[in-house]
Scaffold this active site. Structure first.
Site, PDB file in Angstrom:
ATOM      1  N   GLY A   5       2.473  -1.102   3.744  1.00 32.43           N
ATOM      2  CA  GLY A   5       3.550  -0.894   2.784  1.00 32.43           C
ATOM      3  C   GLY A   5       3.210   0.255   1.861  1.00 32.43           C
ATOM      4  O   GLY A   5       2.278   1.028   2.119  1.00 32.43           O
ATOM      5  N   GLY A   6       3.952   0.359   0.756  1.00 29.56           N
ATOM      6  CA  GLY A   6       3.770   1.476  -0.165  1.00 29.56           C
ATOM      7  C   GLY A   6       2.391   1.543  -0.790  1.00 29.56           C
ATOM      8  O   GLY A   6       1.919   2.616  -1.153  1.00 29.56           O
ATOM      9  N   VAL A  10      -2.779  -3.905   5.337  1.00 32.02           N
ATOM     10  CA  VAL A  10      -3.396  -5.231   5.330  1.00 32.02           C
ATOM     11  C   VAL A  10      -3.978  -5.518   6.710  1.00 32.02           C
ATOM     12  O   VAL A  10      -3.316  -5.317   7.732  1.00 32.02           O
ATOM     13  CB  VAL A  10      -2.373  -6.327   4.958  1.00 32.02           C
ATOM     14  CG1 VAL A  10      -3.046  -7.695   4.904  1.00 32.02           C
ATOM     15  CG2 VAL A  10      -1.712  -6.021   3.624  1.00 32.02           C
ATOM     16  N   ASP A 121       7.806  -8.633  -9.028  1.00 30.69           N
ATOM     17  CA  ASP A 121       8.344  -8.136  -7.762  1.00 30.69           C
ATOM     18  C   ASP A 121       8.503  -9.292  -6.766  1.00 30.69           C
ATOM     19  O   ASP A 121       8.066  -9.207  -5.624  1.00 30.69           O
ATOM     20  CB  ASP A 121       7.440  -7.043  -7.189  1.00 30.69           C
ATOM     21  CG  ASP A 121       8.115  -6.260  -6.069  1.00 30.69           C
ATOM     22  OD1 ASP A 121       9.363  -6.249  -6.011  1.00 30.69           O
ATOM     23  OD2 ASP A 121       7.402  -5.660  -5.241  1.00 30.69           O
TER      24      ASP A 121
END
Length: 265
Positions: A5-6, A10, A121
């Site tokens: 992701g940004g 992972v 978030d």
């Protein structure tokens, strides 16, 4: 590799000394070279490490690899994300399942808010659905502290996308309320958006760009749930009112705490 992701990538890892599996979130290399970020990373990772609750993904360590890349070691949850579950349920989830997931999220948030930690978030991607020993579903909130780590970093702050998830961000986030002034009610708004989506199969608002999303959250009115799911009012009276209270535009009109939301459900 489990995903990216940004903020980074992972991986699934095995702990060689202790055995067992962990998830390692490696942060983007440019972040690991930013002293301001490293300081924030350590603060937030330490705060996340102190959060211990069955409905929160546990942070077990933070370190740097031989290249200097920062990583967080977390409990590995073998179940899917709520996002992947919703993608397979275009008309929403069974109400009982949606309520169990929302209650688990609420319990995790209540524990975090009691320690002064606000997620900022909450979204289906950040909810993992693990399995209890008895086979029942166990929602776990992921990535406490990640939104806080991202804030204030000049080279990343240009894009709203990293700091706000437009479908779920609360009106006060769109208004630019300083992070220090946000509280648990910001997470409750996002929880309301996720619960609405679990029940309706769609998010409360729709827009084409960031300006449109901002307008919707500040001025828009979600379509009534009972119109999208007519059986709801008869089978679960009062549930729509709970969802709409979570989604109240002004913080003062939402539930005062995650614990209050849990009592109402």
């Amino acid at each position: 590799k489990l995903g990216s992701g940004g903020m980074g990538v992972v991986y699934l890892a095995e702990h060689l000394l202790l055995g067992g599996q962990l998830a390692l979130k490696f942060l983007a290399v440019e972040l690991s070279r930013n002293p301001q970020f490293i300081k924030r990373f350590r603060q937030e990772a330490r705060a996340a490490y102190l959060l211990r609750h069955p409905n929160i993904v546990e942070v077990v360590d933070l370190d740097q690899d031989e290249d200097g890349s920062l990583f967080i070691a977390m409990e590995f949850v073998s179940g899917p994300s709520l996002r992947s579950v919703l993608q397979e349920a275009p008309h929403g989830l069974p109400v009982e399942r949606a309520l169990l997931i929302a209650s688990g999220m609420g319990a995790g948030l209540a524990a975090a808010h009691a320690r002064g930690a606000v997620h900022r978030d909450i979204k289906p991607e950040n909810i993992l659905l693990g399995t209890m020993p008895d086979g029942s579903e166990q929602p776990k909130v992921l990535d406490f502290g990640i939104a806080a780590m991202a804030e204030g970093i000049t080279n990343l702050s240009r894009t709203h996308g990293l700091l706000l998830t437009p479908e779920y961000a609360a009106p006060e986030q769109w208004r630019g309320t300083p992070a220090a002034e946000l509280d648990g009610r910001t997470d409750l708004y996002a929880l309301g958006g996720v619960l609405y989506e679990m029940l309706a199969g769609r998010t409360p608002f729709h827009a084409q760009n960031m300006e449109g999303w901002m307008y919707q959250h500040l001025q828009g009115v979600p379509q009534p749930l009972e119109r999208l799911r007519p059986s709801l009012a008869k089978e679960h009276p009062g549930l729509e009112a709970i969802v709409m209270r979570l989604l109240a535009r002004e913080r003062e009109q939402r539930f005062p705490s995650a614990a209050a939301f849990l009592e109402a459900t």
